[in-house]
Design a protein around this motif. Structure first.
Motif: not given
Length: 297
Positions: A225-226, A240-242, A92, A222, A229, A266
């Motif tokens: 991307e989350a 990742s966190w997502g 992330s 971020i 994801s 996040i």
């Protein structure tokens, strides 16, 4: 107006100290900086924090609640959630930082050329900027990643490609203001080459708003991307966190920690970058403080 001297110390050690002291007065910005530093250190030292990488299954009991042995619990495959937060932070944060860096460099190049050259060059580049700005950023990213692939570097390039126009506009606006200032006219009288005037005289004085925007851009990247994801467009080899948030969502009733901890990471990191951006804006904005001095001061 050598605003960048506050960051680079171009006016001597006292300027760097002035910048640090002014930034330190913003408690919220310091909090944001501490949050970013905490998660960055966790990502860098992930192998020391977690005994096994997040992708390794069977490390912990299935759906183990947070405990002394596994502080953030485990998922239904026995993966350690602490490892997920540490290793997922690598993805992330890397996507956010690299996307913002590429977008910022592209925007600086386009904005500097358009603002300094003017005329037809400016018109052409500004029409391109306007085209990218009217695109629905997230939906275009969604389509492109779905078509091209969800590799981490593909995501970085897609987010950067859709993020540079704001930086270009900021730089262009600053260049249009600065190119007629006395210190630039003096450089022209002395027959300084155009590249020297653009990169040495104008660019350093135009970077203050770009520095602020770059910190905010990391948070936006971020989040993008989350979101990708969460919708399943994640690199399976680099969760990742997502992706963790999406995985834990169906199990929210049985194992709340699977969603809460990635979601909190996040929120905190994005909040941190926004708070740092606000602090930088207060320090570097020449209309708010006396730290930004006139050219040659």
């Amino acid at each position: 107006m050598r605003a960048l001297a506050l960051l680079a110390g171009g006016g001597g050690g006292s300027r760097a100290w002035d910048f640090s002291a002014a930034f330190a007065r913003h408690k919220s910005a310091l909090f944001g900086f501490a949050v970013i530093g905490f998660f960055t250190l966790a990502a860098v030292f992930a192998p020391l924090i977690a005994a096994e990488p997040y992708v390794k299954v069977g490390v912990a009991p299935l759906l183990s609640a947070p405990s002394s042995q596994f502080p953030l619990g485990s998922d239904d495959l026995g993966r350690d959630m602490l490892a997920g937060i540490a290793y997922g932070g690598r993805v992330s944060l890397m996507v956010g930082a690299m996307s913002a860096l590429l977008a910022t460099l592209t925007g600086i190049g386009v904005g500097l050329l358009a603002g300094y050259a003017g005329g037809l060059v400016d018109e052409v580049f500004m029409r391109i900027v306007e085209f990218f700005q009217v695109l629905p950023r997230f939906f275009v990213a969604l389509v492109l990643v779905a078509i091209v692939g969800s590799d981490v570097w593909v995501v970085v390039l897609v987010i950067a490609m859709l993020s540079w126009p704001l930086t270009a506009r900021l730089i262009r606006a600053e260049v249009l203001t600065l190119r007629e200032r006395d210190f630039v006219l003096s450089a022209r009288v002395l027959a300084a080459p155009a590249w020297y005037i653009a990169f040495v005289e104008i660019l350093p004085n135009a970077l203050a708003p770009v520095v602020v925007n770059a910190s905010l851009e990391v948070g936006r990247a971020i989040l993008t991307e989350a979101s990708l994801s969460f919708l399943g467009l994640a690199d399976a080899n680099h969760p990742s966190w997502g992706a963790m948030l999406a995985y834990g969502q169906p199990l929210m009733r049985q194992a709340w920690w699977l969603s809460v901890f990635p979601g909190a990471a996040i929120v905190l990191v994005v909040l941190g970058f926004n708070l740092v951006g606000d602090g930088l804006n207060d320090v570097l904005n020449p209309r708010r403080g006396a730290l930004v001095s006139a050219p040659g001061a």
